[in-house]
Design an enzyme around this catalytic site. Structure first.
Site, PDB file in Angstrom:
ATOM      1  N   ARG A 206       0.853  -1.055  -0.363  1.00  0.00           N
ATOM      2  CA  ARG A 206       0.316  -0.082   0.221  1.00  0.00           C
ATOM      3  C   ARG A 206       0.845   1.560   0.107  1.00  0.00           C
ATOM      4  O   ARG A 206       1.846   1.380   0.182  1.00  0.00           O
ATOM      5  CB  ARG A 206      -1.154  -0.116   1.061  1.00  0.00           C
ATOM      6  CG  ARG A 206      -1.423  -0.897   1.565  1.00  0.00           C
ATOM      7  CD  ARG A 206      -2.553  -1.298   3.024  1.00  0.00           C
ATOM      8  NE  ARG A 206      -3.609  -2.473   3.074  1.00  0.00           N
ATOM      9  CZ  ARG A 206      -2.720  -3.696   3.549  1.00  0.00           C
ATOM     10  NH1 ARG A 206      -2.128  -4.008   3.858  1.00  0.00           N
ATOM     11  NH2 ARG A 206      -3.762  -4.541   3.965  1.00  0.00           N
ATOM     12  N   HIS A 300      -3.735   3.115  -6.160  1.00  0.00           N
ATOM     13  CA  HIS A 300      -3.941   1.697  -4.750  1.00  0.00           C
ATOM     14  C   HIS A 300      -4.911  -0.058  -5.740  1.00  0.00           C
ATOM     15  O   HIS A 300      -4.627  -0.664  -5.443  1.00  0.00           O
ATOM     16  CB  HIS A 300      -5.456   1.687  -4.128  1.00  0.00           C
ATOM     17  CG  HIS A 300      -5.684   0.364  -3.049  1.00  0.00           C
ATOM     18  ND1 HIS A 300      -4.671   0.621  -2.500  1.00  0.00           N
ATOM     19  CD2 HIS A 300      -6.141  -0.120  -2.935  1.00  0.00           C
ATOM     20  CE1 HIS A 300      -4.656  -0.046  -1.642  1.00  0.00           C
ATOM     21  NE2 HIS A 300      -5.851  -0.829  -2.159  1.00  0.00           N
ATOM     22  N   TYR A 335      -8.265 -12.319  -6.105  1.00  0.00           N
ATOM     23  CA  TYR A 335      -7.297 -12.842  -7.115  1.00  0.00           C
ATOM     24  C   TYR A 335      -7.471 -14.064  -7.767  1.00  0.00           C
ATOM     25  O   TYR A 335      -7.933 -14.277  -8.728  1.00  0.00           O
ATOM     26  CB  TYR A 335      -7.144 -11.756  -6.523  1.00  0.00           C
ATOM     27  CG  TYR A 335      -6.429 -10.295  -6.248  1.00  0.00           C
ATOM     28  CD1 TYR A 335      -6.919  -9.615  -7.043  1.00  0.00           C
ATOM     29  CD2 TYR A 335      -6.063 -10.359  -4.572  1.00  0.00           C
ATOM     30  CE1 TYR A 335      -6.619  -8.460  -6.324  1.00  0.00           C
ATOM     31  CE2 TYR A 335      -6.291  -8.771  -4.369  1.00  0.00           C
ATOM     32  CZ  TYR A 335      -6.520  -7.864  -5.215  1.00  0.00           C
ATOM     33  OH  TYR A 335      -6.367  -6.612  -4.821  1.00  0.00           O
TER      34      TYR A 335
END
Length: 362
Positions: A206, A300, A335
């Site tokens: 991040r 992001h 994912y």
């Protein structure tokens, strides 16, 4: 009723507490909201005693209380489980108020804010922002919470925010950048930020984690970075940097990082730590627009790109969970599911190809 030099606290029939304070003219004025506990009410009185001494007070019963002013005070005095709003949360609310609510509704009197006005505002905001953004839902939820407090304070009779489902975030699938687009982003930004863009994409760290990295968190020989500053224990982790990114990271550390083992790895040209909004406005948005990425693309999203590439490389749910620093496997499964869907699409395309007429060899 607890007597104080600067005011009183009393328990209402609802079980909540009302704080009333004495203005410079000796008249009592109710606080703009009620409180869950007596302690919270007394804390509010102590906080606003300074404002009383300076003459900075508003009689919410007799003056025209505008939505913007009431919402600003709501952010300042809001308590969650007895504690003030977290700085990031307060910053978000102020941003939503100033950018998306106040320009249209800010001058409305609280008692004059209607459901029709809210519906019109929400429709225009949704149209302006476009699909795929969570801003309308976040703005609406914030406004609804402010108005609910106004109801509890008996400033308004009912909450004008009554749009069914308006507070639910419906995000479209986030952009999936190609390798070429990521490389174009890295080429577009100033050399100082090149390694940060590549690290965001290939390690899925991040922005806050990258901004907090210090030299002794980076092992250039082992090719790893260790995240020490995180919101949870799961967020504290060591992540392997893909070999092709290491030369860029080494050059960056040598050229731009602060000196000493505790020096920040990524800092601005004047040595200032990275600030999310400044970085987005000065670095990300210009590069995004130059490369031609959608307006709703965020830095992001590079984190998701890295996670998807890891899934394509065969990462298990547990491996993805560890790499992303998640406490639960839910995001990792997302994912992996995306890659399974992609595989199913490829399989269907293969079958479709077989159905096509096959020409004979000449």
């Amino acid at each position: 009723m607890g007597k104080r030099i600067y005011g009183t606290v009393r328990r209402l029939a609802s079980g909540r507490y009302q704080a009333r304070w004495f203005g410079p003219e000796g008249k009592q004025h109710p606080a703009p909201r009620t409180f869950a506990t007596k302690t919270d009410a007394n804390r509010w009185l102590a906080h606003h005693q300074a404002a009383v001494d300076k003459g900075e007070w508003i009689d919410t019963r007799e003056s025209k209380v505008m939505l913007k002013g009431y919402a600003e005070q709501w952010i300042t005095t809001r308590r969650v489980k007895g504690k003030p709003l977290a700085p990031r949360t307060a910053e978000l609310y102020r941003s939503l108020l100033n950018k998306h609510i106040a320009p249209v509704l800010g001058t409305y009197e609280m008692r004059g804010l209607t459901a029709s006005a809210v519906r019109s505002w929400y429709a225009e905001l949704s149209k302006k922002i476009g699909e795929g953004s969570t801003v309308p839902a976040k703005s609406y939820r914030f406004l609804r919470a402010v108005c609910q407090t106004a109801v509890e304070d008996e400033m308004i009779g009912r909450n004008p925010c009554a749009i069914r489902g308006a507070g639910q975030e419906r995000t479209s699938e986030r952009p999936m950048f190609t390798l070429a687009q990521v490389q174009a982003l890295a080429d577009e930004v100033d050399e100082r930020w090149r390694a940060l863009i590549l690290m965001a994409a290939w390690t899925s760290l991040r922005l806050g984690e990258l901004a907090a990295l210090r030299r002794d968190d980076v092992d250039l020989k082992a090719g790893t970075v260790t995240v020490m500053k995180a919101k949870s224990e799961a967020g504290k982790r060591t992540v392997a940097v893909p070999p092709h990114v290491m030369p860029e990271l080494c050059r960056h550390v040598e050229s731009y990082s602060e000196p000493g083992p505790r020096g920040l790895v990524f800092v601005g040209p004047k040595g200032a730590p990275i600030r999310r909004n400044n970085f987005a406005n000065r670095v990300w948005v210009p590069a995004r627009d130059a490369v031609g990425l959608p307006e709703h693309s965020h830095l992001h999203d590079l984190r998701g790109v890295g996670a998807t590439w890891a899934a394509r490389a065969g990462a298990t749910t547990k491996e993805l969970q560890a790499r992303l620093g998640h406490a639960s496997p839910a995001m990792a499964l997302r994912y992996q599911r995306a890659e399974q869907d992609r595989d199913a699409t490829l399989a269907a395309a293969m079958s479709e190809a077989i159905r096509q007429p096959v020409g004979t060899a000449s």
